[in-house]
Scaffold this motif. Sequence first.
Motif, PDB file in Angstrom:
ATOM      1  N   ARG A 209      59.907  68.713 -24.449  1.00 10.36           N
ATOM      2  CA  ARG A 209      59.722  67.703 -23.492  1.00 10.36           C
ATOM      3  C   ARG A 209      58.888  67.683 -22.717  1.00 10.36           C
ATOM      4  O   ARG A 209      58.175  68.570 -22.711  1.00 10.36           O
ATOM      5  CB  ARG A 209      61.172  67.870 -23.115  1.00 10.36           C
ATOM      6  CG  ARG A 209      61.265  69.095 -22.073  1.00 10.36           C
ATOM      7  CD  ARG A 209      62.810  69.446 -21.664  1.00 10.36           C
ATOM      8  NE  ARG A 209      62.688  70.763 -20.849  1.00 10.36           N
ATOM      9  CZ  ARG A 209      62.732  70.757 -19.409  1.00 10.36           C
ATOM     10  NH1 ARG A 209      62.532  69.491 -18.828  1.00 10.36           N
ATOM     11  NH2 ARG A 209      62.746  71.739 -18.931  1.00 10.36           N
ATOM     12  N   THR A 210      58.855  66.415 -21.813  1.00  9.25           N
ATOM     13  CA  THR A 210      57.721  66.305 -20.868  1.00  9.25           C
ATOM     14  C   THR A 210      58.068  67.407 -19.708  1.00  9.25           C
ATOM     15  O   THR A 210      59.069  67.653 -19.095  1.00  9.25           O
ATOM     16  CB  THR A 210      58.045  64.940 -20.136  1.00  9.25           C
ATOM     17  OG1 THR A 210      58.337  63.806 -21.269  1.00  9.25           O
ATOM     18  CG2 THR A 210      56.961  64.638 -19.144  1.00  9.25           C
ATOM     19  N   PRO A 211      56.644  68.149 -19.516  1.00  9.91           N
ATOM     20  CA  PRO A 211      56.690  68.906 -18.409  1.00  9.91           C
ATOM     21  C   PRO A 211      57.107  68.735 -17.280  1.00  9.91           C
ATOM     22  O   PRO A 211      56.516  67.740 -16.558  1.00  9.91           O
ATOM     23  CB  PRO A 211      55.041  69.496 -18.480  1.00  9.91           C
ATOM     24  CG  PRO A 211      54.642  68.942 -19.794  1.00  9.91           C
ATOM     25  CD  PRO A 211      55.185  67.744 -20.305  1.00  9.91           C
ATOM     26  N   ARG A 214      59.601  71.028 -10.156  1.00 14.65           N
ATOM     27  CA  ARG A 214      60.830  71.133  -9.465  1.00 14.65           C
ATOM     28  C   ARG A 214      61.059  69.914  -8.828  1.00 14.65           C
ATOM     29  O   ARG A 214      62.416  69.550  -8.650  1.00 14.65           O
ATOM     30  CB  ARG A 214      60.818  72.223  -8.086  1.00 14.65           C
ATOM     31  CG  ARG A 214      60.620  73.772  -8.663  1.00 14.65           C
ATOM     32  CD  ARG A 214      60.799  74.546  -7.465  1.00 14.65           C
ATOM     33  NE  ARG A 214      59.458  74.268  -6.516  1.00 14.65           N
ATOM     34  CZ  ARG A 214      59.528  74.676  -5.271  1.00 14.65           C
ATOM     35  NH1 ARG A 214      60.267  75.690  -4.826  1.00 14.65           N
ATOM     36  NH2 ARG A 214      58.390  74.347  -4.627  1.00 14.65           N
ATOM     37  N   HIS A 215      60.213  68.848  -8.719  1.00 12.21           N
ATOM     38  CA  HIS A 215      60.507  67.748  -8.072  1.00 12.21           C
ATOM     39  C   HIS A 215      60.494  66.615  -8.837  1.00 12.21           C
ATOM     40  O   HIS A 215      60.395  65.350  -8.661  1.00 12.21           O
ATOM     41  CB  HIS A 215      59.462  67.421  -7.069  1.00 12.21           C
ATOM     42  CG  HIS A 215      59.250  68.563  -5.884  1.00 12.21           C
ATOM     43  ND1 HIS A 215      60.246  68.743  -5.037  1.00 12.21           N
ATOM     44  CD2 HIS A 215      58.464  69.409  -5.810  1.00 12.21           C
ATOM     45  CE1 HIS A 215      59.929  69.865  -4.032  1.00 12.21           C
ATOM     46  NE2 HIS A 215      58.730  70.334  -4.621  1.00 12.21           N
ATOM     47  N   GLY A 216      60.552  66.933 -10.237  1.00 12.54           N
ATOM     48  CA  GLY A 216      60.541  65.828 -11.343  1.00 12.54           C
ATOM     49  C   GLY A 216      59.382  65.851 -12.357  1.00 12.54           C
ATOM     50  O   GLY A 216      58.619  66.908 -12.067  1.00 12.54           O
ATOM     51  N   PRO A 217      59.082  64.745 -12.922  1.00 15.24           N
ATOM     52  CA  PRO A 217      57.982  64.826 -13.835  1.00 15.24           C
ATOM     53  C   PRO A 217      56.386  64.807 -13.288  1.00 15.24           C
ATOM     54  O   PRO A 217      56.313  64.464 -12.055  1.00 15.24           O
ATOM     55  CB  PRO A 217      58.150  63.508 -14.582  1.00 15.24           C
ATOM     56  CG  PRO A 217      59.263  63.116 -14.461  1.00 15.24           C
ATOM     57  CD  PRO A 217      59.942  63.625 -12.881  1.00 15.24           C
ATOM     58  N   ASN A 218      55.841  65.410 -13.891  1.00 16.66           N
ATOM     59  CA  ASN A 218      54.173  65.481 -13.480  1.00 16.66           C
ATOM     60  C   ASN A 218      53.689  64.360 -13.699  1.00 16.66           C
ATOM     61  O   ASN A 218      53.196  63.816 -14.510  1.00 16.66           O
ATOM     62  CB  ASN A 218      53.645  66.721 -14.456  1.00 16.66           C
ATOM     63  CG  ASN A 218      52.265  67.143 -13.339  1.00 16.66           C
ATOM     64  OD1 ASN A 218      51.563  66.285 -12.831  1.00 16.66           O
ATOM     65  ND2 ASN A 218      51.783  68.325 -13.683  1.00 16.66           N
ATOM     66  N   MET A 219      53.343  63.812 -12.526  1.00 18.98           N
ATOM     67  CA  MET A 219      52.673  62.199 -12.626  1.00 18.98           C
ATOM     68  C   MET A 219      51.391  62.245 -12.280  1.00 18.98           C
ATOM     69  O   MET A 219      50.757  61.186 -12.177  1.00 18.98           O
ATOM     70  CB  MET A 219      53.491  61.180 -11.462  1.00 18.98           C
ATOM     71  CG  MET A 219      54.990  61.118 -11.796  1.00 18.98           C
ATOM     72  SD  MET A 219      55.407  60.627 -13.327  1.00 18.98           S
ATOM     73  CE  MET A 219      54.830  58.891 -13.435  1.00 18.98           C
ATOM     74  N   SER A 223      46.223  66.122 -14.528  1.00 20.54           N
ATOM     75  CA  SER A 223      46.805  67.396 -14.670  1.00 20.54           C
ATOM     76  C   SER A 223      46.120  67.742 -16.088  1.00 20.54           C
ATOM     77  O   SER A 223      45.807  67.045 -16.888  1.00 20.54           O
ATOM     78  CB  SER A 223      48.475  67.169 -14.710  1.00 20.54           C
ATOM     79  OG  SER A 223      48.751  68.541 -14.975  1.00 20.54           O
ATOM     80  N   ASP A 224      46.211  68.993 -16.114  1.00 24.22           N
ATOM     81  CA  ASP A 224      45.767  69.826 -17.556  1.00 24.22           C
ATOM     82  C   ASP A 224      46.490  69.629 -18.501  1.00 24.22           C
ATOM     83  O   ASP A 224      46.198  69.567 -19.809  1.00 24.22           O
ATOM     84  CB  ASP A 224      45.489  71.337 -17.369  1.00 24.22           C
ATOM     85  CG  ASP A 224      44.478  71.586 -16.146  1.00 24.22           C
ATOM     86  OD1 ASP A 224      44.370  72.858 -15.793  1.00 24.22           O
ATOM     87  OD2 ASP A 224      43.618  70.677 -16.012  1.00 24.22           O
ATOM     88  N   LEU A 225      47.983  69.376 -18.065  1.00 23.75           N
ATOM     89  CA  LEU A 225      49.063  69.019 -19.330  1.00 23.75           C
ATOM     90  C   LEU A 225      48.570  67.675 -20.151  1.00 23.75           C
ATOM     91  O   LEU A 225      48.987  67.368 -21.213  1.00 23.75           O
ATOM     92  CB  LEU A 225      50.129  68.638 -18.741  1.00 23.75           C
ATOM     93  CG  LEU A 225      50.959  69.995 -17.876  1.00 23.75           C
ATOM     94  CD1 LEU A 225      52.082  69.585 -17.052  1.00 23.75           C
ATOM     95  CD2 LEU A 225      51.074  71.191 -18.858  1.00 23.75           C
ATOM     96  N   TYR A 226      47.988  66.882 -19.525  1.00 23.17           N
ATOM     97  CA  TYR A 226      47.861  65.532 -20.186  1.00 23.17           C
ATOM     98  C   TYR A 226      46.243  65.247 -20.727  1.00 23.17           C
ATOM     99  O   TYR A 226      45.937  64.377 -20.795  1.00 23.17           O
ATOM    100  CB  TYR A 226      47.955  64.410 -19.480  1.00 23.17           C
ATOM    101  CG  TYR A 226      49.540  64.514 -18.743  1.00 23.17           C
ATOM    102  CD1 TYR A 226      50.570  64.479 -19.740  1.00 23.17           C
ATOM    103  CD2 TYR A 226      49.815  64.578 -17.393  1.00 23.17           C
ATOM    104  CE1 TYR A 226      51.764  64.651 -19.218  1.00 23.17           C
ATOM    105  CE2 TYR A 226      50.820  64.583 -16.780  1.00 23.17           C
ATOM    106  CZ  TYR A 226      52.164  64.690 -17.608  1.00 23.17           C
ATOM    107  OH  TYR A 226      53.175  64.847 -17.145  1.00 23.17           O
TER     108      TYR A 226
END
Length: 572
Positions: A209-211, A214-219, A223-226
């Motif tokens: 699922r979308t990483p 604590r405050h919600g999706p990483n927007m 970011s290294d995730l995208y």
Amino acid sequence: MEDRPPLDGPTHSDTHASVTRKRSELTTTNGHHRSESGPVDPAALTEALNHVEHGVRSRERTPVGSPSRKRQRIYGDRFIPQREGRDLHAAFNLLPDLNPPTTPSRSKKRIPHGELHFQRSMTPICYRDERKLTVPQPTPPDLSPDTAFPSSTHSTTVNDPSRSRTPPNIPSSVLAPASLTPSTPHKNILTYKSPQHLRNGSAHLTPSRTPQSRHGPNMNPHSDLYSPSPVNYQSQQHLLGQNRPPRAIAKVPFKVLDAPELADDFYLNLVDWGSSNILGVGLRSCVFMWNSASGRVNKLCDLQDDTVTSVSWIQRGSHIAIGTNKGLVQIWDAERCRRLRTMTGHSARVGALAWNDHILTSGSRDRLIYHRDVRQPDPWLRKLTGHRQEVCGLRWNGEATQLASGGNDNKLMIWDRLEGQPKFKFTDHTAAVKAIAWSPHQSNVLASGGGTADRRIRFWDTKEGKCTKDIDTGSQVCNLVWSQNSNELVSTHGFSQNQVVVWKVPSMTQVASLTGHTYRVLYLAMSPDGQTIVTGAGDETLRFWKAFNKPPRNGIGGDGGESRMEQMSIIR
């Protein structure tokens, strides 16, 4: 002798001999020694056998070594299996899970490479018949609790945690089904997993699922995730940034000329470098020309009852315009040293001149701006009114479509062609605007500098009519000129540092700061090839600086010193 049921254990000949020897020892100890030919009491024999079995089982339950004992390493040219120091309980925990959870527990330790062979040799055991399953193990002689048993074979229950033995091969009848037995251990072999995933204990290389934090999706888009690149965003910015050291510029001028009686007046423009590589300088009532190729100095004119207040070369050709203190504008032929015409109109000194092909624009202390067509007999073509104080700066852009004017009223105005009303009026400066320069690299980009009370360089978008950037230079901005070969800007300054600064645009980082003048650097001009700048100050000197490198030759204009034959060979 009565028929007894067979013993629950192996019935080898060695074991029978050992039991017979034990019987003789027990009968001797109890004082009931009988000859082998005499009869045997069944009750005594049963009691003796039970006593022997009870002693053997008590010795079997005694642990040979600590379960937590570290396995002894063997160094040699061949592998010799060790049968001591094995912990079945630990080996059972090291078995691969039949149904592994989505996220493995953090308490699981990574198996070292030395135990990979041992892990592969382990096989899942059927857990339903743990109480009945037995694993035969030979006891080494050196670890046997009783030296009287030579290599005895006995049975050990699997669920006994006190035993520490290496499990031997188990018959296929008691093994788990093949579908539940993994063929390879769960190890990260020949697969990529980032160190961050290893630290977090994630078992899946691709998130389901979308990483989220604590405050919600990483927007964060960086970011290294995208990131599709293995290089993170900070490293990319570092690699794309300017890692090379700044360009080296000589701190000392390569030539210094004396300019006696060079006026120390902020509102005048007395130095200009023409396209024919001749420098024109106004010294009091005279105009001198310095040929940079030959180094000769010629006197162009001497105004007997007037003073030179501005000098400007036409873009192409040998004509030069001279503004005087009485408000006159004279056109001279520099090759023949002959005055062509004198134009009137202003009632005060003409401190600013700008050419646009055959249109000459003049700005005066009388707050007026005149457009003059030198081909027509009329003294002026159009009169512009907008400034409330002296006009001290005038510049046409490269496309000859817009005129920028600066005045002592702290205003910067943009005029479209020969229109009578300004298109934009900028009032951001807080001091006189004399320094004006259009970018030769971008259209509709203008740079302007303010006086002592302002000290800022501002960049304007003359299409949208807004300020895009400004920087505080720390001192009075007297002149600006844009490099023809690179996206760099040169500014000269007055109070209080009297320096010449080369800026990198658009970051506005200083490439070099040149000092040497002891008065305000009021005058600035650039050579036709764009490599050399000349500065003039109230200290009555002209200093020549090698500020820019030679541009690459892309046909015309590469060297700035090609012959007329080379220029004519280019098809325009």
